[in-house]
Write a protein that holds these residues in place. Structure first.
Motif, PDB file in Angstrom:
ATOM      1  N   ASP A  11      51.610  34.294  43.591  1.00  0.00           N
ATOM      2  CA  ASP A  11      50.904  33.336  44.443  1.00  0.00           C
ATOM      3  C   ASP A  11      49.395  33.533  44.457  1.00  0.00           C
ATOM      4  OD1 ASP A  11      53.257  32.039  45.183  1.00  0.00           O
ATOM      5  OD2 ASP A  11      53.629  33.491  46.779  1.00  0.00           O
ATOM      6  N   ILE A  12      48.928  34.686  43.976  1.00  0.00           N
ATOM      7  CA  ILE A  12      47.480  34.912  43.984  1.00  0.00           C
ATOM      8  C   ILE A  12      46.869  34.968  42.586  1.00  0.00           C
ATOM      9  CG2 ILE A  12      47.439  36.008  46.260  1.00  0.00           C
ATOM     10  CD1 ILE A  12      47.245  38.721  44.846  1.00  0.00           C
ATOM     11  N   LEU A  13      47.712  35.212  41.573  1.00  0.00           N
ATOM     12  CA  LEU A  13      47.215  35.296  40.196  1.00  0.00           C
ATOM     13  C   LEU A  13      48.228  34.674  39.240  1.00  0.00           C
ATOM     14  CD1 LEU A  13      46.048  38.994  40.373  1.00  0.00           C
ATOM     15  CD2 LEU A  13      44.534  37.078  39.852  1.00  0.00           C
ATOM     16  N   ARG A  14      47.725  33.909  38.303  1.00  0.00           N
ATOM     17  CA  ARG A  14      48.548  33.414  37.204  1.00  0.00           C
ATOM     18  C   ARG A  14      48.075  34.104  35.939  1.00  0.00           C
ATOM     19  NH1 ARG A  14      47.828  27.968  35.918  1.00  0.00           N
ATOM     20  NH2 ARG A  14      45.810  28.156  36.851  1.00  0.00           N
ATOM     21  N   GLY A  15      48.734  33.813  34.824  1.00  0.00           N
ATOM     22  CA  GLY A  15      48.325  34.423  33.561  1.00  0.00           C
ATOM     23  C   GLY A  15      48.866  35.832  33.439  1.00  0.00           C
ATOM     24  N   GLN A  16      48.268  36.585  32.567  1.00  0.00           N
ATOM     25  CA  GLN A  16      48.790  37.916  32.256  1.00  0.00           C
ATOM     26  C   GLN A  16      48.331  38.975  33.239  1.00  0.00           C
ATOM     27  OE1 GLN A  16      47.258  38.595  28.307  1.00  0.00           O
ATOM     28  NE2 GLN A  16      45.604  39.867  29.082  1.00  0.00           N
ATOM     29  N   ARG A  17      49.108  40.039  33.332  1.00  0.00           N
ATOM     30  CA  ARG A  17      48.729  41.221  34.105  1.00  0.00           C
ATOM     31  C   ARG A  17      48.183  42.287  33.173  1.00  0.00           C
ATOM     32  NH1 ARG A  17      50.341  44.448  38.769  1.00  0.00           N
ATOM     33  NH2 ARG A  17      48.547  45.781  39.005  1.00  0.00           N
ATOM     34  N   THR A  18      48.750  42.357  31.981  1.00  0.00           N
ATOM     35  CA  THR A  18      48.277  43.301  30.978  1.00  0.00           C
ATOM     36  C   THR A  18      48.595  42.728  29.608  1.00  0.00           C
ATOM     37  OG1 THR A  18      48.207  45.635  30.344  1.00  0.00           O
ATOM     38  CG2 THR A  18      50.386  44.712  30.810  1.00  0.00           C
ATOM     39  N   ARG A  60      36.412  51.088  50.605  1.00  0.00           N
ATOM     40  CA  ARG A  60      35.546  50.984  49.419  1.00  0.00           C
ATOM     41  C   ARG A  60      36.118  49.921  48.493  1.00  0.00           C
ATOM     42  NH1 ARG A  60      35.211  57.128  47.948  1.00  0.00           N
ATOM     43  NH2 ARG A  60      34.884  56.277  45.857  1.00  0.00           N
ATOM     44  N   MET A  61      35.346  48.874  48.315  1.00  0.00           N
ATOM     45  CA  MET A  61      35.797  47.718  47.540  1.00  0.00           C
ATOM     46  C   MET A  61      35.031  47.608  46.229  1.00  0.00           C
ATOM     47  SD  MET A  61      38.016  46.199  49.519  1.00  0.00           S
ATOM     48  CE  MET A  61      38.481  46.119  51.234  1.00  0.00           C
ATOM     49  N   THR A  62      35.720  47.082  45.220  1.00  0.00           N
ATOM     50  CA  THR A  62      35.086  46.708  43.961  1.00  0.00           C
ATOM     51  C   THR A  62      35.482  45.264  43.676  1.00  0.00           C
ATOM     52  OG1 THR A  62      36.931  47.650  42.709  1.00  0.00           O
ATOM     53  CG2 THR A  62      34.987  49.036  42.982  1.00  0.00           C
ATOM     54  N   PRO A  63      34.615  44.534  42.999  1.00  0.00           N
ATOM     55  CA  PRO A  63      34.900  43.122  42.763  1.00  0.00           C
ATOM     56  C   PRO A  63      36.077  42.911  41.805  1.00  0.00           C
ATOM     57  CG  PRO A  63      32.625  43.676  42.123  1.00  0.00           C
ATOM     58  CD  PRO A  63      33.317  44.947  42.488  1.00  0.00           C
ATOM     59  N   PHE A  64      36.790  41.829  42.020  1.00  0.00           N
ATOM     60  CA  PHE A  64      37.812  41.405  41.064  1.00  0.00           C
ATOM     61  C   PHE A  64      37.080  40.825  39.859  1.00  0.00           C
ATOM     62  CE2 PHE A  64      40.846  38.648  39.028  1.00  0.00           C
ATOM     63  CZ  PHE A  64      42.001  39.399  39.073  1.00  0.00           C
ATOM     64  N   PRO A  65      37.553  41.071  38.644  1.00  0.00           N
ATOM     65  CA  PRO A  65      36.850  40.567  37.449  1.00  0.00           C
ATOM     66  C   PRO A  65      37.115  39.072  37.192  1.00  0.00           C
ATOM     67  CG  PRO A  65      38.771  41.827  36.796  1.00  0.00           C
ATOM     68  CD  PRO A  65      38.674  41.944  38.294  1.00  0.00           C
ATOM     69  N   TYR A  66      36.598  38.239  38.086  1.00  0.00           N
ATOM     70  CA  TYR A  66      36.726  36.795  37.906  1.00  0.00           C
ATOM     71  C   TYR A  66      36.157  36.405  36.549  1.00  0.00           C
ATOM     72  CZ  TYR A  66      38.060  36.090  42.759  1.00  0.00           C
ATOM     73  OH  TYR A  66      38.732  36.100  43.952  1.00  0.00           O
ATOM     74  N   GLY A  67      36.853  35.507  35.864  1.00  0.00           N
ATOM     75  CA  GLY A  67      36.395  35.034  34.568  1.00  0.00           C
ATOM     76  C   GLY A  67      36.936  35.839  33.394  1.00  0.00           C
ATOM     77  N   ASP A  68      37.560  36.987  33.658  1.00  0.00           N
ATOM     78  CA  ASP A  68      38.151  37.793  32.593  1.00  0.00           C
ATOM     79  C   ASP A  68      39.660  37.613  32.659  1.00  0.00           C
ATOM     80  OD1 ASP A  68      39.065  39.664  30.785  1.00  0.00           O
ATOM     81  OD2 ASP A  68      37.692  41.240  31.450  1.00  0.00           O
ATOM     82  N   GLU A  69      40.181  36.718  31.853  1.00  0.00           N
ATOM     83  CA  GLU A  69      41.591  36.350  31.931  1.00  0.00           C
ATOM     84  C   GLU A  69      42.535  37.467  31.509  1.00  0.00           C
ATOM     85  OE1 GLU A  69      42.524  32.525  30.298  1.00  0.00           O
ATOM     86  OE2 GLU A  69      41.054  31.525  31.576  1.00  0.00           O
ATOM     87  N   ARG A  70      42.008  38.576  30.986  1.00  0.00           N
ATOM     88  CA  ARG A  70      42.862  39.733  30.704  1.00  0.00           C
ATOM     89  C   ARG A  70      43.490  40.255  31.985  1.00  0.00           C
ATOM     90  NH1 ARG A  70      39.377  44.113  28.350  1.00  0.00           N
ATOM     91  NH2 ARG A  70      37.978  43.211  29.879  1.00  0.00           N
TER      92      ARG A  70
END
Length: 179
Positions: free
Chosen positions: A43-50, A150-160
Motif C-alpha cells: 500500500d505504500i510502495l509498488r515496484g521492486q524491493r530488491t 534519527r531519520m534519513t530520506p527515502f530515495p524518491y526517484g530511484d526505482e530500485r
C-alpha cells in the motif's frame, strides 16, 4: 529450543541462491502475494524491493553476510548482517508470507543478533525501517529495539527501491544493545 527453531537450519547464502532470495524478498513485501503476510508494503510502495544485483552485492561484500533460514530444504527466510565496527547492521529481512505470524521471524532475528554478538563482538544492532510502518516498528520494539528519531530520506526517484505511493516516507534508525 522451540519447535520453530528445531526444524530450521541456517547458512550463508551463495550466488546460487540469488533468484530464490529475490523472489522471497519480493513476495514478503510487494504485490498481491505479500498480502498473505503482515509485512506487506504493497500500500505504500509498488515496484521492486530488491534485484539480483542488490542481493549479489550483499553476498559478495567482505564485511557482510546474507543468512538464509531453511526448512525441509527450502529457503523460508533471510536477513543481511553487515559488520560496521562496534555495531552490526540488520537488513534485507524477509519471511515467506505464508509462514509469517508463527515465530519464524523472531527466531531468525535472534539468530542474527547472536551471530553479530558472538562472531563480530558487536555491542549493538542497527536497522532502518520506513517510519510509517507502525506495526513493524512495534514488532521490533517488543524485541528490544528502540526508536532513535534519527531519520534519513527515502530515495524518491530511484526505482530500485520501489515506487512510492505517498510523499512522507523516511527511514528511521532503530537500535538494540546486544550485550
Amino acid at each position: 529450543m522451540d519447535a520453530i527453531a528445531t526444524d530450521l537450519s541456517f547458512r550463508d547464502a551463495t550466488e546460487d541462491d540469488v533468484d530464490t532470495l529475490v523472489a522471497l524478498i519480493e513476495s514478503a513485501y510487494r504485490g498481491e502475494s505479500s498480502r498473505a503476510g503482515w509485512t506487506t508494503e504493497a500500500d505504500i510502495l509498488r515496484g521492486q524491493r530488491t534485484d539480483p544485483e542488490g542481493v549479489l552485492d550483499v553476498i559478495r561484500a567482505p564485511a557482510a553476510r546474507l543468512i538464509t533460514a531453511e526448512r525441509d530444504g527450502r529457503i523460508v527466510a533471510c536477513c543481511q548482517l553487515e559488520h560496521r565496527g562496534d555495531h552490526a547492521y540488520f537488513g534485507m529481512f524477509a519471511v515467506d508470507p505464508t509462514a509469517q505470524g508463527g515465530g519464524l521471524g523472531r527466531t531468525v532475528l535472534a539468530e542474527a543478533e547472536r551471530r553479530a554478538r558472538e562472531g563480530w563482538g558487536a555491542t549493538e544492532m542497527h536497522m532502518t525501517v520506513i517510519s510509517v510502518r507502525d506495526d513493524l516498528i512495534a514488532w521490533y520494539e517488543r524485541r528490544g529495539y528502540r526508536r532513535t528519531g534519527r531519520m534519513t530520506p527515502f530515495p524518491y526517484g530511484d526505482e530500485r527501491f520501489g515506487i512510492p505511493q505517498r510523499d512522507d516516507l523516511r527511514f528511521e534508525l532503530l537500535v538494540k544493545p546486544l550485550v
